[in-house]
Every structure is written in C-alpha cells, then in structure tokens.
Write a protein that holds these residues in place. Sequence first.
Motif, mmCIF file in Angstrom:
data_model
loop_
_atom_site.group_PDB
_atom_site.id
_atom_site.type_symbol
_atom_site.label_atom_id
_atom_site.label_comp_id
_atom_site.label_asym_id
_atom_site.label_seq_id
_atom_site.Cartn_x
_atom_site.Cartn_y
_atom_site.Cartn_z
ATOM 1 N N GLY A 12 0.787 -1.214 0.000
ATOM 2 C CA GLY A 12 0.000 0.000 0.000
ATOM 3 C C GLY A 12 0.822 1.268 0.000
ATOM 4 O O GLY A 12 2.060 1.234 0.079
ATOM 5 N N LEU A 13 0.126 2.360 -0.125
ATOM 6 C CA LEU A 13 0.756 3.672 -0.169
ATOM 7 C C LEU A 13 -0.063 4.644 0.672
ATOM 8 O O LEU A 13 -1.288 4.671 0.581
ATOM 9 C CB LEU A 13 0.805 4.169 -1.621
ATOM 10 N N VAL A 14 0.631 5.399 1.505
ATOM 11 C CA VAL A 14 -0.006 6.511 2.205
ATOM 12 C C VAL A 14 0.744 7.758 1.773
ATOM 13 O O VAL A 14 1.945 7.878 2.027
ATOM 14 C CB VAL A 14 0.075 6.349 3.743
ATOM 15 N N ALA A 15 0.058 8.662 1.077
ATOM 16 C CA ALA A 15 0.740 9.846 0.572
ATOM 17 C C ALA A 15 -0.013 11.101 0.985
ATOM 18 O O ALA A 15 -1.188 11.040 1.359
ATOM 19 C CB ALA A 15 0.856 9.775 -0.954
ATOM 20 N N ASN A 289 4.796 12.628 -1.740
ATOM 21 C CA ASN A 289 4.376 12.696 -3.127
ATOM 22 C C ASN A 289 4.481 11.316 -3.775
ATOM 23 O O ASN A 289 5.547 10.711 -3.755
ATOM 24 C CB ASN A 289 5.324 13.687 -3.828
ATOM 25 N N PRO A 290 3.392 10.827 -4.353
ATOM 26 C CA PRO A 290 3.470 9.484 -4.946
ATOM 27 C C PRO A 290 4.554 9.379 -6.028
ATOM 28 O O PRO A 290 5.052 8.295 -6.293
ATOM 29 C CB PRO A 290 2.081 9.256 -5.542
ATOM 30 N N GLN A 306 -4.679 8.472 -0.089
ATOM 31 C CA GLN A 306 -4.089 9.713 -0.583
ATOM 32 C C GLN A 306 -4.645 10.892 0.208
ATOM 33 O O GLN A 306 -5.809 11.246 0.086
ATOM 34 C CB GLN A 306 -4.399 9.879 -2.081
ATOM 35 N N HIS A 307 -3.783 11.490 1.028
ATOM 36 C CA HIS A 307 -4.179 12.712 1.739
ATOM 37 C C HIS A 307 -4.000 13.901 0.798
ATOM 38 O O HIS A 307 -3.569 13.747 -0.339
ATOM 39 C CB HIS A 307 -3.314 12.883 2.991
ATOM 40 N N LEU A 348 -8.464 10.315 0.071
ATOM 41 C CA LEU A 348 -9.069 9.521 -0.993
ATOM 42 C C LEU A 348 -8.535 8.113 -0.808
ATOM 43 O O LEU A 348 -7.330 7.907 -0.710
ATOM 44 C CB LEU A 348 -8.676 10.061 -2.360
ATOM 45 N N VAL A 349 -9.462 7.174 -0.746
ATOM 46 C CA VAL A 349 -9.055 5.821 -0.372
ATOM 47 C C VAL A 349 -9.540 4.818 -1.414
ATOM 48 O O VAL A 349 -10.658 4.913 -1.912
ATOM 49 C CB VAL A 349 -9.642 5.447 1.006
ATOM 50 N N SER A 350 -8.651 3.881 -1.737
ATOM 51 C CA SER A 350 -9.050 2.753 -2.565
ATOM 52 C C SER A 350 -8.323 1.511 -2.067
ATOM 53 O O SER A 350 -7.095 1.475 -2.059
ATOM 54 C CB SER A 350 -8.704 3.025 -4.038
ATOM 55 N N PHE A 351 -9.067 0.529 -1.611
ATOM 56 C CA PHE A 351 -8.481 -0.733 -1.149
ATOM 57 C C PHE A 351 -8.866 -1.849 -2.114
ATOM 58 O O PHE A 351 -9.864 -1.740 -2.834
ATOM 59 C CB PHE A 351 -8.994 -1.088 0.258
ATOM 60 N N LEU A 352 -8.101 -2.916 -2.088
ATOM 61 C CA LEU A 352 -8.416 -4.049 -2.955
ATOM 62 C C LEU A 352 -9.621 -4.817 -2.399
ATOM 63 O O LEU A 352 -9.743 -4.987 -1.191
ATOM 64 C CB LEU A 352 -7.214 -4.990 -3.045
#
Length: 487
Positions: A12-15, A289-290, A306-307, A348-352
């Motif tokens: 995952g990514l937290v940005a 930053n992604p 994504q913050h 903004l969140v998107s999980f599998l």
Amino acid sequence: MNLLPGMANRHGLVAGATGTGKTVTLQVMAEAFSRIGVPVFAADVKGDLSGISQAGTSNPKIADRVKKLKLGDFAFAGCPVTFWDVFGQEGHPVRATISEMGPLLLGRLLNLNDTQEGVLNLVFKIADDNHLLLLDLKDLQAMLQYVGDHAKDFQTQYGNISAASIGAIQRGLLAIEQQGGDKFFGEPALNLDDLIQTDAQGRGVVNILAADKLYQSPKVYATFLLWLLTSLFEHLPEVGDPEKPKLVFFFDEAHLLFADLPKIIEDKVVQVVRLIRSKGVGVYFVTQNPLDIPETVLGQLGNRVQHALRAFTPADQKAVKAAADTFRTNPKLDVVKAITELEVGEALVSFLDEKGTPGVVERALVLPPHSQIGPITPDQRKQLIANSVVAGVYENAVDRESAYEVLKSRAGVASPGATPPAPGQVSGPAPTPWWENIPGMSGGGRGRRGDNMVDAMAKSAARAIGSSVGRQIVRGVLGSLLGGSKR
Ligand SMILES: Nc1ncnc2c1ncn2[C@@H]1O[C@H](COP(=O)(O)OP(=O)(O)OP(=O)(O)O)[C@@H](O)[C@H]1O
Ligand SMILES: [Mg+2]
C-alpha cells in the motif's frame, strides 16, 4: 471502508503533503493490524509514533470525529510495543553483521564506484575463501588492511586490487564509524523472529524503530530499512496468500529509499517488494508525493490512501494529476479537485476487494486513533524498554573471534621478515590455505581453540546463509537474490 486482512499483503501507499495526517493514518492502520494479531514494523522518524503504546485521551477534534463516524463503541487503548534503536539508546539495539549486510548494500552505503565495489566484493570473497568471519567494522577494516598489504599476492587468483580503491573503502568505513555505524555492525545480530511477536492477548506487537537520529543520515536510514526488508524476505517461508499478513512493514519517508538509488539495487527492491507478498509481508510506503516512488513499485501498491496535496506550482499540479490517475475512477467524484480540498485526516481511499481488484476511489474520513497522538515521555519509554520481551537479549555486544582477532594474532605469530604464503602463490589440486599455518585456524581436532573456531564459524555460516549449504559463507542479503551466486 475497510482494508481486508486477506488483501493487506498486497502492499500500500499513504501519501500526502506535510501535516495532512499521514502519520496518524499509519498509526490507525498499525493499531488495526495489531488488534487482529498482526505484528507491525514501523520506523518512527519524528518520534511521534511512540504514542501508539499508550491509550489515547479525548479532545474536541477526536470527539467530533467519533460522532461524525458514528463510532458508538469507540474506546481508547494502547498497543503492545517493542522499541528498537540502531544506536541502542531509544530502544533495544539492532545489529547486523557485515556479512549479513553484504558487499552490495555496503557499497551503496559507502558510495562506492564500480571499481571500488569490485574490490569490496573481492575482499568479501577472500574472507570467504579463507574462512575469516566478517562480523563488525573492525573485521572489515582488518581484512581491507590485510588484502591491501598483500595485494600483489592475491592478484593472480583474484585480479587487480588497487591501493586507491582500498583507501576509498577505508575512508568510507571511517565515516560510517564516526556516524555511530560501529554500533550497528556486530553481534548479537537481530533475530528476525523477534519482530514477529504477539502478546498474551493475541495482539500483534508493534515494533517501532527510533529513527529520528538515524534519519539524520538518510542513506544509512534507507540502507538499513532495505537490509531489513530483504532479510525478512530471505528469512520467511512461502505462505502464498494468507488469511492475514504475517507482518506489516511501514516505510515512512519512503522517498529516501529511492533517492539516487543505483539501477541495480532499484531492480532488486522492485523484485523484493513483488516477491515478499507471498511470504505474507505487506509493505506500506509513506511519503509526501506518490511520484517519489518509482512506477515499477507504485504499480504494486494495491491499497491507497491519498491525503491532500498542494497544487501551487506546475510541478505540484503534475503530482496531483499523477496521484489522481492511479485511482480507479468514480463518476461521482472529481478526484483532481478533491485531492487539493481534503481536510487533515481526510483522504481519498481505494483498497483491494476480495478478488484483488482496486475498489472505486472514495473520499473518507480516517478513523481517530485509539492510542495517544504524539510522543511519549522518556520515562515511559524507559519503562517499556525494561519490560519488553526482548529485554536483556541484545543489550550487551559480543565480540567473538573473527577476522580482526585472527589477523591480529596472525601478525603476532609471523616471524619477522617472513613473507606469508598467500593464496596466489599456492597452486595444485589441493592447495594448503595460508591459514593452516595459524594456530587455532586449522580445525581438524588440533586442540580446543581450533574446535571452537570451526564450531563458531559453522554456526555463524549457518545463520548467515539460512538453509542453503555451500562453501560460500556469505553474500549478504541482496547478493543471493539475483544473478551471480546460486541459491
Ligand atoms: N485520523 C485522525 N484523527 C484525529 N486527528 C488527526 C487524524 N489525522 C490527523 N490528525 C491531526 O492532524 C495532526 C497532523 O497529522 P500527522 O502528524 O499525521 O500529519 P503528517 O502528514 O504525518 O505530517 P508530516 O508530514 O509533518 O509528518 C495530528 O497531530 C492530529 O492532531
Ligand atoms: Mg508524519
């Protein structure tokens, strides 16, 4: 919106820009993993993650969030925590041997060019071939000195070893030593199983690496975490797609990992990240930053938080656009616009989903943490360290006989003026290694010291190479991953 435990090893990514809530999001995720029995490892760059060890207290902002999210049964609680510190001050000491680190990562740490790295490789090989253990910095320093002094003798068998390259490596090591690196290299080395613990209530232990000081040397920080990740990869067995992860690894300030990373290492990072999934390890990169993360890695990060991002400059706008493009579109949401409007602690969140498909992106308020936001006091930390399950295991460094001691005693026994037989001068089907002439070096039941040496070497070799058997004692973590040596 929920992160499914079965999909948590899909990384995952937290940005988000500074102050937008990344660390608290990490904290909330780590708490959730701990609650379902998944151990966590996270580097704490600002010291503000330590609060996860204490129950939180209410404030108007948290109360507001609890109300908005209708969290009727919300209760404050801390997580079981183990603190670690490369410098041994803010947590239990973390150590690795020089062998475990290996020439490739060391080369990166020392900023070596190709020629110098080649020489470092040779020095490792010569140590291997002669059964000399490289455990701490002074082992490597002694070995470099030795190889430098006998460069001519080694030339036939190993190739050219320039004095300039030896000198460059020595200077690099000196710099590492001055940054406190001598504390990191040595024994007892970290037993990775100590990171994968649950407490009496079945909660996953949150391992926090005190990284505020480590972070002052970004390259050391990045190399250390890279070493840890690759070691975990080598250490853990295959588990396929588990019900929940074995361990979740948070990589804060992840941009440092990839900053001017040589291509050869980047390729390996990409591969480790891809393969470690099947060992049940989820890796979460946390960064502003992604675009800090190479596309090849970004493509593997299935769970996204994504913050807010700022969009002042054209470069900012490009980042916003890029971040937006990584999401599966939601017709009801203008993602580009939303990214710049998000409040603190909103994302903004998107999980599998259970099939591994990215969910449609949604705007979501992150849960408030159950634990304390912000750092704990030094006294609280001391308490936790003293009561931890690994208390006393790593506190005292051990310095057993290795390259430094052997070479030192060797220099002591050599008769003045005598040229030592070097490997390059020995030929024939069964060459006598030069160390056969050293008391205690020859194994073969010639007295206690010899036995101890062989015993110690065998143990160390077994630990360093895990299950693989071979003459080659060590190649370091990355060395055995790709190309070159056989697994
Ligand atoms: N989910 C949340 N619930 C309650 N408060 C939050 C939440 N997220 C963020 N906050 C508040 O916002 C503050 C800043 O958040 P945080 O420290 O996580 O930002 P950050 O993105 O990590 O910043 P930096 O880039 O400076 O490290 C927190 O101290 C907290 O008060
Ligand atoms: Mg932060």
